[in-house]
Design an enzyme around this catalytic site. Sequence first.
Site, PDB file in Angstrom:
ATOM      1  N   THR A 295      20.874  18.483  -4.488  1.00  0.00           N
ATOM      2  CA  THR A 295      21.449  18.123  -5.714  1.00  0.00           C
ATOM      3  C   THR A 295      20.389  17.940  -7.036  1.00  0.00           C
ATOM      4  OG1 THR A 295      23.110  16.883  -4.583  1.00  0.00           O
ATOM      5  CG2 THR A 295      22.581  15.981  -6.927  1.00  0.00           C
TER       6      THR A 295
ATOM      7  N   SER B 298      21.307  21.002   1.782  1.00  0.00           N
ATOM      8  CA  SER B 298      20.765  20.665   2.889  1.00  0.00           C
ATOM      9  C   SER B 298      21.819  20.654   3.979  1.00  0.00           C
ATOM     10  CB  SER B 298      20.233  19.177   2.806  1.00  0.00           C
ATOM     11  OG  SER B 298      21.085  18.180   2.913  1.00  0.00           O
TER      12      SER B 298
ATOM     13  N   GLN C  71      26.664   3.216  18.150  1.00  0.00           N
ATOM     14  CA  GLN C  71      27.213   3.597  16.723  1.00  0.00           C
ATOM     15  C   GLN C  71      27.173   2.512  15.510  1.00  0.00           C
ATOM     16  OE1 GLN C  71      31.495   3.986  17.463  1.00  0.00           O
ATOM     17  NE2 GLN C  71      31.122   5.072  19.464  1.00  0.00           N
TER      18      GLN C  71
HETATM   19  N1  ASP Z   1      24.784  18.329  -0.829  1.00  0.00           N
HETATM   20  C1  ASP Z   1      23.579  17.744  -1.543  1.00  0.00           C
HETATM   21  C2  ASP Z   1      22.538  18.233  -0.003  1.00  0.00           C
HETATM   22  O1  ASP Z   1      22.474  17.647   0.885  1.00  0.00           O
HETATM   23  C3  ASP Z   1      23.520  16.415  -1.483  1.00  0.00           C
HETATM   24  C4  ASP Z   1      22.189  15.972  -2.006  1.00  0.00           C
HETATM   25  O2  ASP Z   1      21.115  16.558  -2.313  1.00  0.00           O
HETATM   26  O3  ASP Z   1      22.222  14.634  -2.205  1.00  0.00           O
HETATM   27  O4  ASP Z   1      21.998  19.280  -0.359  1.00  0.00           O
END
Ligand code: ASP
Length: 349
Positions: free
Chosen positions: A21, A66, A284
């Site tokens: 992000t 990611s 968990q």
């Molecule tokens: N979907 C994004 C990722 O993990 C979320 C983030 O970067 O916070 O690449």
Amino acid sequence: MNSTRKKAAPTRILIIYTGGTVGMVMDDATGALKPIGFKEIRDNIPEIVKLGYEVEVHAFNPPMDSSDMHPEVWIELAGIIEKNYHDHDGFVILHGSDTMAFTASALSFLLENLSKPVVLTGSQLPIGEIRTDAKENIITALEIAAARKAGKALVPEVCIYFDYQLFRGNRSKKYNAEKFEAFYSMNYPPLAEAGITIKYQRQYILKHPEEALKVHRKMDPAVSVLKIFPGITPATVEAVLATPGTRAVIMETFGSGNATTAAWFIASLRAAIKKGLIIVDITQCDGGAVELGRYETSRHLKEMGVVSGHDMTFETALAKLMWLLAQKHSKARLRELLETSLRGELTNA
Ligand code: ASP
């Protein structure tokens, strides 16, 4: 005045930009966030220059969300760090937060005898947003990667910096998809907290290794996951245990390592272990540890040879298994290593 005195060499940091992000913008056509290049990120943080470090960048092209991360990329990251190890004082990996704890855990095992900081960070809001958390995260991560005392790195380990807290990478978990405070480490205290100054908790930070860096280059993804829930059926348990190619199963149990005492369940597990499957029990719960034999509902597990994951996170148990399975260990040694802290990933009883 001694005009011949040598000027101290500038601190050299390598930023490895994988995506996430932190470097995303809204796609007008789809309304979804999509990755951009590192140049746009740097343009948004002119403050980096003021730190006075020599910053080099290795940018993934294209950058990745990611969620697409996988063991081959962990190995690639370890290789990039190895190649740049002697020329740099520290490393900052910009990474999506979703699987950051998995990558941090994997790197902690792949990079043995680490004596320089490897700090993963990212953000909940893209760098271009007015309220972004990216700037603070990146700037402080760089400062942590550069921090030294008496010529030695203050944090010679793989860690995650997010929202004013520095955690051991293999103890961290993304627990919140909304808050800026996206991570926590329930079973180990933060390594540092950033306020007006960065306060390092040196008693919790790994000691400098005696030996030189050793980079591992293999991971075996032959791991399956069995999450126990009330009402789980024999068919579900059998399907997981018999997944083709599986060499080890992480069994996520209740509380301190408990699972149903149903006869069919015990029989399935016992048969799978007899056939050579490694079964690791982790809880968990995000905090606390597995204690096999504490309750009747885990006594059978202990007797049949289920391995205790102690207080390892799921992320760490997965990375550790993939790493250990790729090495040539006997079953007995593998079980012993799984229950031993190798990189500070578990609290030995
Ligand atoms: N979907 C994004 C990722 O993990 C979320 C983030 O970067 O916070 O690449």
